[in-house]
Design an enzyme around this catalytic site. Structure first.
Site, PDB file in Angstrom:
ATOM      1  N   GLU A 102      -6.882  -8.899 -15.198  1.00  8.77           N
ATOM      2  CA  GLU A 102      -7.517  -8.330 -13.998  1.00  8.77           C
ATOM      3  C   GLU A 102      -7.152  -6.860 -13.877  1.00  8.77           C
ATOM      4  OE1 GLU A 102      -6.244 -10.609 -10.608  1.00  8.77           O
ATOM      5  OE2 GLU A 102      -6.676 -12.498 -11.630  1.00  8.77           O
ATOM      6  N   LYS A 140      -5.614  -3.785 -11.815  1.00  8.03           N
ATOM      7  CA  LYS A 140      -4.587  -3.690 -10.772  1.00  8.03           C
ATOM      8  C   LYS A 140      -5.052  -2.624  -9.781  1.00  8.03           C
ATOM      9  CE  LYS A 140       0.377  -3.506 -10.080  1.00  8.03           C
ATOM     10  NZ  LYS A 140       0.392  -2.623  -8.934  1.00  8.03           N
ATOM     11  N   ASP A 196      -5.333  -0.147  -6.757  1.00 10.45           N
ATOM     12  CA  ASP A 196      -4.283   0.683  -6.166  1.00 10.45           C
ATOM     13  C   ASP A 196      -4.540   0.842  -4.668  1.00 10.45           C
ATOM     14  OD1 ASP A 196      -2.070   2.202  -6.025  1.00 10.45           O
ATOM     15  OD2 ASP A 196      -2.938   3.999  -6.927  1.00 10.45           O
ATOM     16  N   TYR A 238      -7.607 -11.698  -5.175  1.00  6.66           N
ATOM     17  CA  TYR A 238      -7.060 -12.036  -6.485  1.00  6.66           C
ATOM     18  C   TYR A 238      -6.153 -13.267  -6.523  1.00  6.66           C
ATOM     19  CZ  TYR A 238      -3.411  -8.893  -4.677  1.00  6.66           C
ATOM     20  OH  TYR A 238      -2.483  -8.264  -3.904  1.00  6.66           O
ATOM     21  N   LYS A 262       1.245  -0.913 -16.342  1.00  4.57           N
ATOM     22  CA  LYS A 262       0.846   0.260 -15.548  1.00  4.57           C
ATOM     23  C   LYS A 262       0.463   1.404 -16.461  1.00  4.57           C
ATOM     24  CE  LYS A 262       3.114  -0.070 -11.202  1.00  4.57           C
ATOM     25  NZ  LYS A 262       3.417   0.831 -10.124  1.00  4.57           N
ATOM     26  N   CYS A 278      -3.237  37.034   7.067  1.00  4.26           N
ATOM     27  CA  CYS A 278      -4.424  36.314   6.613  1.00  4.26           C
ATOM     28  C   CYS A 278      -5.038  37.022   5.399  1.00  4.26           C
ATOM     29  CB  CYS A 278      -5.444  36.231   7.747  1.00  4.26           C
ATOM     30  SG  CYS A 278      -6.992  35.494   7.220  1.00  4.26           S
ATOM     31  N   CYS A 304      -8.589  38.552   6.632  1.00  4.10           N
ATOM     32  CA  CYS A 304      -8.790  39.578   7.661  1.00  4.10           C
ATOM     33  C   CYS A 304      -7.515  40.345   7.982  1.00  4.10           C
ATOM     34  CB  CYS A 304      -9.366  38.957   8.924  1.00  4.10           C
ATOM     35  SG  CYS A 304      -8.188  37.910   9.791  1.00  4.10           S
ATOM     36  N   CYS A 345      -4.528  31.360  10.925  1.00  3.98           N
ATOM     37  CA  CYS A 345      -4.936  32.723  11.237  1.00  3.98           C
ATOM     38  C   CYS A 345      -5.519  32.669  12.652  1.00  3.98           C
ATOM     39  CB  CYS A 345      -5.997  33.212  10.255  1.00  3.98           C
ATOM     40  SG  CYS A 345      -6.821  34.700  10.867  1.00  3.98           S
ATOM     41  N   CYS A 358     -12.444  36.695  11.746  1.00  4.83           N
ATOM     42  CA  CYS A 358     -12.071  36.328  10.374  1.00  4.83           C
ATOM     43  C   CYS A 358     -13.285  35.670   9.694  1.00  4.83           C
ATOM     44  CB  CYS A 358     -10.878  35.386  10.462  1.00  4.83           C
ATOM     45  SG  CYS A 358     -10.258  34.863   8.886  1.00  4.83           S
TER      46      CYS A 358
HETATM   47  S1  IVH Z   1      -1.343 -10.698  -8.148  1.00  7.97           S
HETATM   48  C1  IVH Z   1       2.379 -13.188  -7.300  1.00  7.97           C
HETATM   49  N1  IVH Z   1      -3.437  -9.281  -8.869  1.00  7.97           N
HETATM   50  O1  IVH Z   1       0.052  -5.322  -7.170  1.00  7.97           O
HETATM   51  C2  IVH Z   1       1.395 -12.196  -7.785  1.00  7.97           C
HETATM   52  N2  IVH Z   1      -1.747  -8.194  -7.602  1.00  7.97           N
HETATM   53  O2  IVH Z   1       3.221  -5.523  -7.691  1.00  7.97           O
HETATM   54  C3  IVH Z   1       0.754 -11.455  -6.690  1.00  7.97           C
HETATM   55  N3  IVH Z   1      -2.245  -5.871  -7.083  1.00  7.97           N
HETATM   56  O3  IVH Z   1       1.514  -6.627  -4.283  1.00  7.97           O
HETATM   57  C4  IVH Z   1       0.000 -10.296  -7.095  1.00  7.97           C
HETATM   58  N4  IVH Z   1      -4.195  -5.772  -8.081  1.00  7.97           N
HETATM   59  O4  IVH Z   1      -0.697  -5.463  -4.048  1.00  7.97           O
HETATM   60  C5  IVH Z   1      -2.257  -9.281  -8.231  1.00  7.97           C
HETATM   61  N5  IVH Z   1      -5.363  -8.184  -9.566  1.00  7.97           N
HETATM   62  C6  IVH Z   1      -4.196  -8.165  -8.904  1.00  7.97           C
HETATM   63  C7  IVH Z   1      -3.702  -7.019  -8.256  1.00  7.97           C
HETATM   64  C8  IVH Z   1      -2.465  -7.081  -7.617  1.00  7.97           C
HETATM   65  C9  IVH Z   1      -3.313  -5.104  -7.366  1.00  7.97           C
HETATM   66  C10 IVH Z   1      -1.061  -5.383  -6.338  1.00  7.97           C
HETATM   67  C11 IVH Z   1      -0.669  -6.271  -5.188  1.00  7.97           C
HETATM   68  C12 IVH Z   1       0.753  -6.668  -5.437  1.00  7.97           C
HETATM   69  C13 IVH Z   1       1.199  -5.679  -6.453  1.00  7.97           C
HETATM   70  C14 IVH Z   1       2.181  -6.320  -7.414  1.00  7.97           C
END
Ligand code: IVH
Length: 675
Positions: free
Chosen positions: A113, A115, A117, A225, A312, A406, A409, A424, A430
């Site tokens: 999946e 991740k 942000d 998720y 990451k 400024c 001006c 300013c 200005c």
């Molecule tokens: S699963 C027990 N899936 O990443 C597992 N987390 O450090 C629970 N996050 O707190 C997390 N995308 O905020 C999962 N596809 C994804 C995610 C995801 C972002 C974040 C989530 C979590 C942190 C984990």
């Protein structure tokens, strides 16, 4: 290294990382990149492993998240909200895969999946209805932010599918799309407010706002998720996600079911570049063992599941040289310092400039001209200087001294006590302020003048046709000059003049917003218009009178008083009045059935047998009462029906607010009427 030196290093790391956790989770203002943070945390974890006796019982290595924000009701999580172990390279991932295979053999699948942000959220559905939305908080308890989450369009309030269990908990991530972030952040800057560093901070700042109406104006989105049910009908995570999707939840379409770690790595490599083309930010990939039975077999460590891990992506970071600092002046006179860099390639684009926010940021970096700096694309959008490489500093390097006058001006800049931003003060003389103010006035959200655009304003200003907002309404007198403008034919002139004429119908709150008073955004303008009714009352209001209006604080009140103390502003308003603009609210005459509830405030919550919530609302207003959007110290009564959210109940009880039924409300109206 002596034991005491090791202990000293560990203590320093605990202190530093705790502060970073606080900055990140509570303040939503991180001052360190994720990669740096994780590296330090890992170092501390290693030291603790080697010297268990020296470990701090409150070490951040044991914590899952941050502190709780006080303003929301705290709710315990039924299932703790854990975090994931992080990896940054292929070898770590292969080690993870090896551990899994040792524990459960070779027959398993992974779900890959993105991740996201953003910030994680736990949603509880009861009888198919969204009962509660809670932030992660410290992992065991979080903040009840239900009313804010309910503004998110992709989160269903009620499950339509009959296939779904009636009670379940579901987890996901809330985030803001990059485009919305850029637009809203630019609007913040325009208002002289401090912009957010990235979409994640904007999203977490938004979800903790007190007024859900404000939240609704900032479009958030979410992906689901993970599903929790007491009686799980699914055999694996993948099937549960498909089902969840069919119940109406937003599940990311890029999830993939794969057979081995090589396929996981293909997925990771693909998104390494492709992530820049997504409409939202991701900071990595999450890998989960698919089968629930195998997940159970693998179990958890104290902080995270053994069956999942995240990979990451390194925030794109590069070293370059600071050539000079220049300064931009906005419409409100706010000055923003900009780092001019030796051009360098970063995440696919050439970076020449980076934002420095304000003088505090320059101090934090201890910036000198010619410094070698590390530039990171925070949230992949605005390049930011993370730190300076002091080893490469030239001996006679000149410290960046914040501009005193400024750049446009020459007026000496001012910085109010407690504020980070320099201004300013020469708003009448200005150039970028003059042009910016007119551009704001004609903008869609203010006077929405058709046929007049930002470039035209600039051209007209250059040619001496426009210097003040009020000049817009006397443009018609200058037809000859208008005809002389390049690429501005008779049709354009007619359109523009018609647009200007039409704008005279705009209501008072739009005109007020259009004036561009610092800190007076759309919502504040509306509150002021309703609270003060006309411009004369507003212009003569004292700080105390202004603060008495809903949502107006000291900072806004001071800015308003300052604005009206300026004679040129008063003159402009007089000229606009002569032009025929609206400077008072059109009051709708409401016939009250009685004035028995005047001065009393109500919140209606839950479901009622005889009347709908809207009907009760109408009855209250018809008798002079006021409906508030949330429970606060200003509330007199909470009218409670069935199935009311426990958080509201708890908050009202805490504040000693009388909780009454619809019957008592009617009694109150009728009894008072009879008397
Ligand atoms: S699963 C027990 N899936 O990443 C597992 N987390 O450090 C629970 N996050 O707190 C997390 N995308 O905020 C999962 N596809 C994804 C995610 C995801 C972002 C974040 C989530 C979590 C942190 C984990």
């Amino acid at each position: 290294m002596s034991l005491s030196a090791i202990k000293e290093e560990m203590d320093a790391l605990v202190l530093e990382l705790t502060q970073h956790n606080y900055n990140y989770y509570v303040l939503a203002m991180p001052t360190i990149g994720d990669y740096e943070f994780d590296k330090k945390l890992k170092h501390l974890a290693d030291l603790e492993k080697q010297n268990p006796d020296l470990a701090d019982p409150n070490s951040p290595t044991l914590r899952v998240g941050g502190d709780i924000t006080k303003n929301f009701v705290t709710v315990p999580h039924k299932y703790p909200m854990l975090s994931l172990g992080n990896t940054y390279n292929e070898q770590d991932l292969r080690d993870f895969d090896e551990r899994i295979r040792k524990a459960i053999g070779n027959q398993f699948e992974y779900v890959c999946e993105l991740k996201f942000d953003g910030l994680s959220i736990s949603l509880t559905y009861d009888n198919g209805k969204l009962l509660r939305a809670v932030t992660r908080g410290d992992g065991t308890k979080g903040d009840d932010v239900t009313s804010n989450v309910k503004t998110i369009h992709t989160i269903p309030h009620q499950i339509k599918s009959t296939q779904a269990p009636s009670n379940f908990e579901i987890r996901g991530e809330i985030f803001m799309h990059k485009a919305a972030f850029l637009k809203l952040n630019a609007a913040r800057e325009e208002l002289g407010e401090i912009p957010y560093a990235n979409p994640r901070n904007f999203a977490s700042g938004t979800i903790k706002m007190q007024d859900s109406k404000e939240v609704a104006k900032r479009p958030l989105d979410g992906f689901i998720y993970f599903l929790y049910t007491d009686k799980n009908d699914f055999r694996n995570h993948w099937d549960s996600l498909q089902a969840v999707n069919s119940w109406g939840f937003h599940v990311c379409e890029h999830n993939r079911l794969v057979n081995n770690i090589d396929e996981v790595l293909d997925f990771i490599h693909y998104w390494e570049n492709e992530r820049h083309n997504l409409s939202y930010d991701i900071d990595g990939i999450v890998i989960k063992v698919n089968s629930y039975a195998q997940q159970q077999e693998l179990g958890f460590t104290a902080k995270s599941p053994r069956w999942a891990i995240s990979y990451k992506y390194k925030a794109a970071e590069v070293e370059t040289v600071l050539e000079k600092v220049t300064y931009q002046v906005g419409r409100t006179g706010a000055v923003t310092p900009v780092a001019n860099l030796k051009p360098v390639l970063l995440a696919g684009t050439t970076v020449k400039r980076a934002t420095l926010h304000n003088a505090n940021e320059i101090d934090r970096l201890d910036l000198h001209i010619g410094d070698t700096v590390f530039v990171e694309k925070g949230g992949e959008i605005i390049p930011k200087i993370i730190k300076v490489n002091p080893a490469k500093r030239q001996e006679n390097a000149r410290k960046v001294d914040y501009l005193r006058n400024c750049p446009e001006c020459g007026t000496p800049l001012v910085r109010k006590e407690g504020e980070a931003v320099h201004y300013c003060p020469n708003d009448e003389g200005c150039p970028p302020q003059i042009v910016g103010k007119m551009q704001h006035f004609i903008s869609r959200r203010a006077m929405n003048i058709d046929g007049l655009g930002d470039e035209t304003i600039e051209t007209f200003h250059r040619n001496g046709l426009l210097n003040h907002i009020s000049d817009i309404y006397t443009l018609y007198r200058n037809e000859t000059a208008l005809k002389g403008m390049e690429r501005f034919g008779q049709r354009s002139i007619d359109n523009m003049l018609a647009g200007i004429e039409k704008s005279k119908e705009m209501p008072f709150e739009k005109v007020l917003f259009g004036l561009g008073i610092r800190y007076v955004g759309e919502t504040v303008a509306k509150k002021l218009a309703i609270g003060m009714k006309n411009i004369d009352a507003l212009a003569s209001a004292t700080i105390e009178e202004l603060i008495a209006i809903d949502e107006i604080g000291q900072r806004i009140a001071e800015s308003i008083v300052e604005y009206f103390a300026n004679k040129e502003h008063i003159k402009q308003i007089e000229l606009l009045k002569i032009a025929g603009l609206s400077f008072e609210i059109e009051e709708k005459v409401i016939e009250l059935a009685s004035d028995r509830l005047i001065g009393k405030t109500f919140v209606i919550s839950g479901v009622f047998e005889t009347y709908s919530r809207d009907e009760l609302k109408e009855m209250i207003e018809a008798n002079g009462g006021k409906i508030l959007s949330g429970i606060s110290g200003k509330l007199n009564y909470l009218v409670a029906g069935d199935n009311m959210g426990p958080s509201k109940l708890e908050k009202a009880t805490k504040l000693n607010i009388p909780i009454i039924s619809d019957d008592s409300l009617l009694e109150m109206i009728n009894k008072e009427k009879d008397s």
